[in-house]
Design an enzyme around this catalytic site. Structure first.
Site, PDB file in Angstrom:
ATOM      1  N   HIS A 185       0.805  -1.217   0.000  1.00  0.00           N
ATOM      2  CA  HIS A 185       0.000   0.000   0.000  1.00  0.00           C
ATOM      3  C   HIS A 185       0.840   1.271   0.000  1.00  0.00           C
ATOM      4  O   HIS A 185       1.840   1.365   0.697  1.00  0.00           O
ATOM      5  CB  HIS A 185      -0.869   0.023   1.254  1.00  0.00           C
ATOM      6  CG  HIS A 185      -2.297  -0.239   0.960  1.00  0.00           C
ATOM      7  ND1 HIS A 185      -2.845  -1.485   1.051  1.00  0.00           N
ATOM      8  CD2 HIS A 185      -3.304   0.585   0.541  1.00  0.00           C
ATOM      9  CE1 HIS A 185      -4.131  -1.425   0.723  1.00  0.00           C
ATOM     10  NE2 HIS A 185      -4.425  -0.189   0.404  1.00  0.00           N
ATOM     11  N   TYR A 198      -7.461  -5.525   8.287  1.00  0.00           N
ATOM     12  CA  TYR A 198      -7.517  -6.159   6.968  1.00  0.00           C
ATOM     13  C   TYR A 198      -8.944  -6.601   6.689  1.00  0.00           C
ATOM     14  O   TYR A 198      -9.711  -6.889   7.600  1.00  0.00           O
ATOM     15  CB  TYR A 198      -6.556  -7.355   6.935  1.00  0.00           C
ATOM     16  CG  TYR A 198      -5.823  -7.470   5.618  1.00  0.00           C
ATOM     17  CD1 TYR A 198      -4.801  -6.565   5.296  1.00  0.00           C
ATOM     18  CD2 TYR A 198      -6.146  -8.446   4.685  1.00  0.00           C
ATOM     19  CE1 TYR A 198      -4.129  -6.656   4.073  1.00  0.00           C
ATOM     20  CE2 TYR A 198      -5.484  -8.542   3.468  1.00  0.00           C
ATOM     21  CZ  TYR A 198      -4.477  -7.644   3.167  1.00  0.00           C
ATOM     22  OH  TYR A 198      -3.832  -7.725   1.958  1.00  0.00           O
ATOM     23  N   GLY A 231       0.193  -5.209   1.411  1.00  0.00           N
ATOM     24  CA  GLY A 231      -0.758  -5.502   0.342  1.00  0.00           C
ATOM     25  C   GLY A 231      -0.109  -6.200  -0.844  1.00  0.00           C
ATOM     26  O   GLY A 231      -0.756  -6.990  -1.534  1.00  0.00           O
TER      27      GLY A 231
END
Ligand code: NI
Ligand code: NI
Ligand code: NI
Lengths: 266, 266, 266, 266, 266, 266
Positions: free
Chosen positions: E71, E145, E115
């Site tokens: 991310h 998450y 991610g």
């Protein structure tokens, strides 16, 4: 599903403000759900979608005797093929109505037979004239209805009514359909168009995004009758035995020859 | 599923106390899973059941190069029919093994190909010789594997391994299969029979009803990956496109002609 | 689940900063999972929860030969009652561990038998000494394991390993357990306490709310193997036949009499 | 389920062309669903199946006051056992009706109580005389109804009606039952036999394989309310508390002593 | 999802016969999964799809130290918003890979964080260099998450490994990842490109439609861990508490300030 | 959910033997479901539970024009937040009623709007005066109703009725609600209290444990419309678009300004 030009002799789509009206106009063939007719309805829904219609009315022409006669039997596979596979026109139009992001009102006048019965019930709201009738007829032809198709009926009313319709193929009246939640309102032929238009006007004023998401949530919930792969494959195997049977061929043949079928269970 | 006399030239079933040993003996045809072979295996399981066997060993003859070559391609439908329907012999034998009320040990020696790979993995415990290999080969033939069949693999090991097997059709070694939980034990050809017999002896001493119910509970849990009718019908539609494709016909033809297929994706 | 005073002779709970250490201390009875022991463990978890522990270690005393011998057979119902019902102590402690809002590390030294095997595997992370062993033993006693209990095992590793454990009752080594994902790490007895403490230190530094919600999401996903009421009632009926059987009584009796059971399948 | 000779003094089965008529004839005991009665009904269904009946009518004798009084209370377990386990006669007959491969019409005259109420509603189509009544009475006896049994009711009508029936045990009239989809048609005692026969005649003419597969698809869909093993075991635990309770024993005792029970909630 | 021009300084897509190679080239920013990067990957997949690629390799540039840092923290919502909603770029790219109608091979060299770890594991086959590492890091940032994201991990390997990764955020080595089925093959940096190309060549020769449908069937099965609306809304409520917490804001702030976060659990 | 003192000016709870009567008394504010009101109702249920009430009546004061106006719009989040999250007061009270271990009878007099409509329908049995009306109004405000909330309606009656209510926001009459199973009984204002009390008296005499477990079983079955995490996250994403829309803000603003909203679909 199908592009190409829509055949305007069998249907038309008009916008009335934020209301789209899709009219099946093939009375000569009793609005049979041929591939062409279903292409037309889907084209109408796409047109409505592009015009940001907030509500759709799906109807036959005023005064018709048969709203729709259902499947075009001449398009059914001769034998050994699932007649209700994923890309069968009936399945395609059912999904198009369910996924349309605004309410679809079925305005019913006349007889609603076979696959057309599922198409009418897949609409969000059903308004019918007093002499309308609804018949679920696959057992007349020997066709094994598909699982998600039967689920359409089971989400509309109780299982005793669905079984009576499926196992007897008898038409049920608009009044009885209303009493059991299948039909929302019964209105005379002279006022049903006005009534549905007023219903549409009320819907138009409300928040379209909130309506679209509620429709989608209900679609998801209504289809959430999950089964194991094993169970589904078993049912699919049973359905295959039916469309491999002599009765399936007899049913289709008798329909085309306009005579009573003689089913032997083989 | 099938009655009639079992062809003893392709398999045999022996009892050793409470242990039933089913041996595929059709080395000439690489123990291909023809309808006759599967009738034989199922007859063996029934015999084992009547003899109240507490454990079964499913094996090929010692020294064979191919444990089983999988589907009998000559029995696949030519086109436009699901080659892995509910009553396909492979599907029938998989269910017979899963539903057998005592453990089935796959004793593997040699290559395990295609449908035979699922049959081996549907057994409860897998013991293999070091040079055994496992290959999942429907993509070589252009066959759309069925949903519950792929679930058999997904319950045995992680999805990356299953995808590699399904998408490359490469054989994997017994050692790698063991490392990933597909094979329970690797034992040399000279000792594998003894090893499996000792394993069976241990099972025989335990409570058969408790084992049977645990096997059934695990079968139910392993199949409990439920999907909606709509989703299943969509997948079935995708599978139909595959067995309606030219590639399916090319795959089967090339196999019979013992040449490389030329797949075009159409 | 159970209030009352915890019996400190069979377990103790200590806080080390944000780490709670629950130690089973009833070596004399091989840390059998009696109602008292499970009350103790649950009391320890509650104490850890009130102390806002960010991680728990569940262990036996250093040097023990048996981590836990599992169910207290003397507490099993004599006959005609489900020995693994919802309020059975084993089921209660499994749920307490799964629902504890922080990671629980099983520090394993010695043999882990029967219900203790599920308790260890229901922990989030498992660290074991090289000579630890794991045995799933209900088939030794003739007990029908329950559905959610078997699911605990199926979520940890592949189905072939679970079936081997359940159907042979053979102990498996820490090394093999590690290779198949059952055990996260194998560490010598001299360093395992330090290793687990360091693991705990790493966990303590992370965001506890994020960890708690991920643990809960995984719990929900792991239990999401849904089955129909009909299927569950069928399985329950099969299980009832087992605990109504003579074999169940024989298994329990033989265990108490410290002899081999003689199972007849009736 | 049960072989042996059927007791013809409590039921009889006749064929009228392709229609099988199963009549409960034990008016003296109000057609109580004893094991013998259920053996009889199942034997009747098997006879109908062998005669390739395309439709079945399940009825009591004309003019009876009680169609069936439901469970034979004298056969309920005294205590500490699930009175509605998988092999309980009521559960067996419900499944036999659901799995019968042709429509079963319940011809109702008189009171329908307790388990008989589920048996009637498990039929595909229900036709009743105006003075018939339906009562769901486990709360009168203190019996914890099972999950799939309650699902039978929930598939027939909306949840408010089911709860009223379950929580008040009040009989509901045929008219109200019809309005809510429980009863398909209400017909006078003098014409109900003729009406049901005509309904059967219509069914007989249709394709039996198509009907059988639709019935099976609906059975699968209706049972597709899957729950997790954990949730089911929790519910099973709650039910066990009920059949372990004093109230359960009080309910059964009071029924036998023909007095009002005194329930304490313990 | 996003149209516009793809930024070629951060990724490129090349065709090598029927193989598409998508390379993340933003080493300066450690291939962070910014919206722009993900637009690029999706554009690459679309390009591959139009070129009828039969296999895709997703990789970073040779010699990179970080395959992808996951991310782009600067794009996370500041507070009070779900950072992993349906249209979050990470969720979008995961679905694009899962739905791509041909195998996607992740060629891994260097660290794979947060991610990016899910993105790598969502690929069908994973090949990694020996010094690659995989770390699941939301607990470092305090991010809850999402459910389908955790399911990606649970389908790849056993739950003990997933929990260790999620609860400790420790990187795991390529070797350990291979042993547990996360990585299919470990190959040296000097040969990994060649190895993956040969793997792709094998896939290219097989039937693409059969592969596509098997990939889709496995996607459906892998996602078939259904939960009730109630349960999901409960989990969503728990996740909301986390992204409403001070810890979430602290985690993001600390990351930007390149310091250790101080989590309080509030 | 909420402790603190209950505001007795807005509700009161009285015991009448084993019957608890919870009365909403805030007619001035049309019994709007503010946090305070819901705290009151929940406190009433807790009081009933402690008093071992065997049945509860939930009602407004006799003669009121509005039973409850539903959500307190002034408490809705201004924007960008799910207005129907897990801990929203409406969701909390729905669950409290569903989980209450005895029947809850909704005694309805006057208009039932919006969230109050779900609260009334979540009760087990609904009795209404002839001039009561029921309106489902989120589309008037632009609020995306949540999934489990819509499921409450779908379990009560057929989907055509639910869609008409949700998409038109029109009030439906008590008579029509009764015909479709939403309302159990319609009774005049002068006798409705007596009627409900008699209904309660009948319930009180039955076995409370059997009733409690049946209620819980039905709750579980009614919520068993499971969906995949992926599907749920997609729906959640659609709902987020709605509460992020201008229409949501316009709807709330218009309500507060007591004018017609002007929805644009953006
Ligand atoms: Ni349902
Ligand atoms: Ni699974
Ligand atoms: Ni799973």
């Amino acid at each position: 599903m199908t592009q190409g030009a829509t055949d305007m002799t069998i249907m038309r789509c008009e916008m009335d403000g934020k209301l789209a009206i899709i009219t099946m106009t093939n009375q000569a063939k009793r609005n049979v759900l041929s591939e062409a007719m279903i292409d037309g309805i889907i084209a109408g829904l796409e047109q409505a979608s592009q015009a940001k219609a907030r509500v759709v009315i799906l109807r036959a022409e005023p005064g018709c005797k048969v709203w729709s006669a259902g499947h075009d039997v001449s398009e059914l596979p001769a034998a050994h093929r699932d007649p209700l596979g994923w890309s069968d026109p009936l399945r395609v139009v059912i999904r198009a109505i369910e996924e349309f992001p605004a309410p679809v009102i079925a305005l019913i006048e006349g007889g609603v037979w076979g696959g057309a019965c599922e198409m009418a019930l897949a609409c969000d709201i059903v308004v019918a004239t007093p002499d309308s009738t609804f018949a679920l007829t696959p057992a007349k032809l020997g066709i094994p209805y598909n699982v998600s198709g039967l689920l359409t009926f089971m989400n509309v009313t109780g299982i005793h009514m669905v079984r009576e319709m499926a196992f007897t193929a008898r038409p049920i009246s608009a009044q009885r359909a209303q009493a059991l939640g299948i039909v929302n309102h019964v209105r005379g032929a002279e006022e049903i168009t006005y009534y549905c238009t007023m219903l549409a006007r009320d819907i138009e004023k409300l928040a379209p995004l909130a309506i679209a998401v509620m429709k989608e949530e209900m679609r998801v919930l209504a289809s959430a009758h999950s089964i194991t792969p094993r169970m589904f494959e078993r049912v699919q195997g049973l359905r295959r035995k039916v469309y491999d049977s002599q009765d399936y061929q007899e049913g289709v043949r008798a329909f085309k020859e306009k005579r009573q079928p003689n089913f032997t269970g083989e």
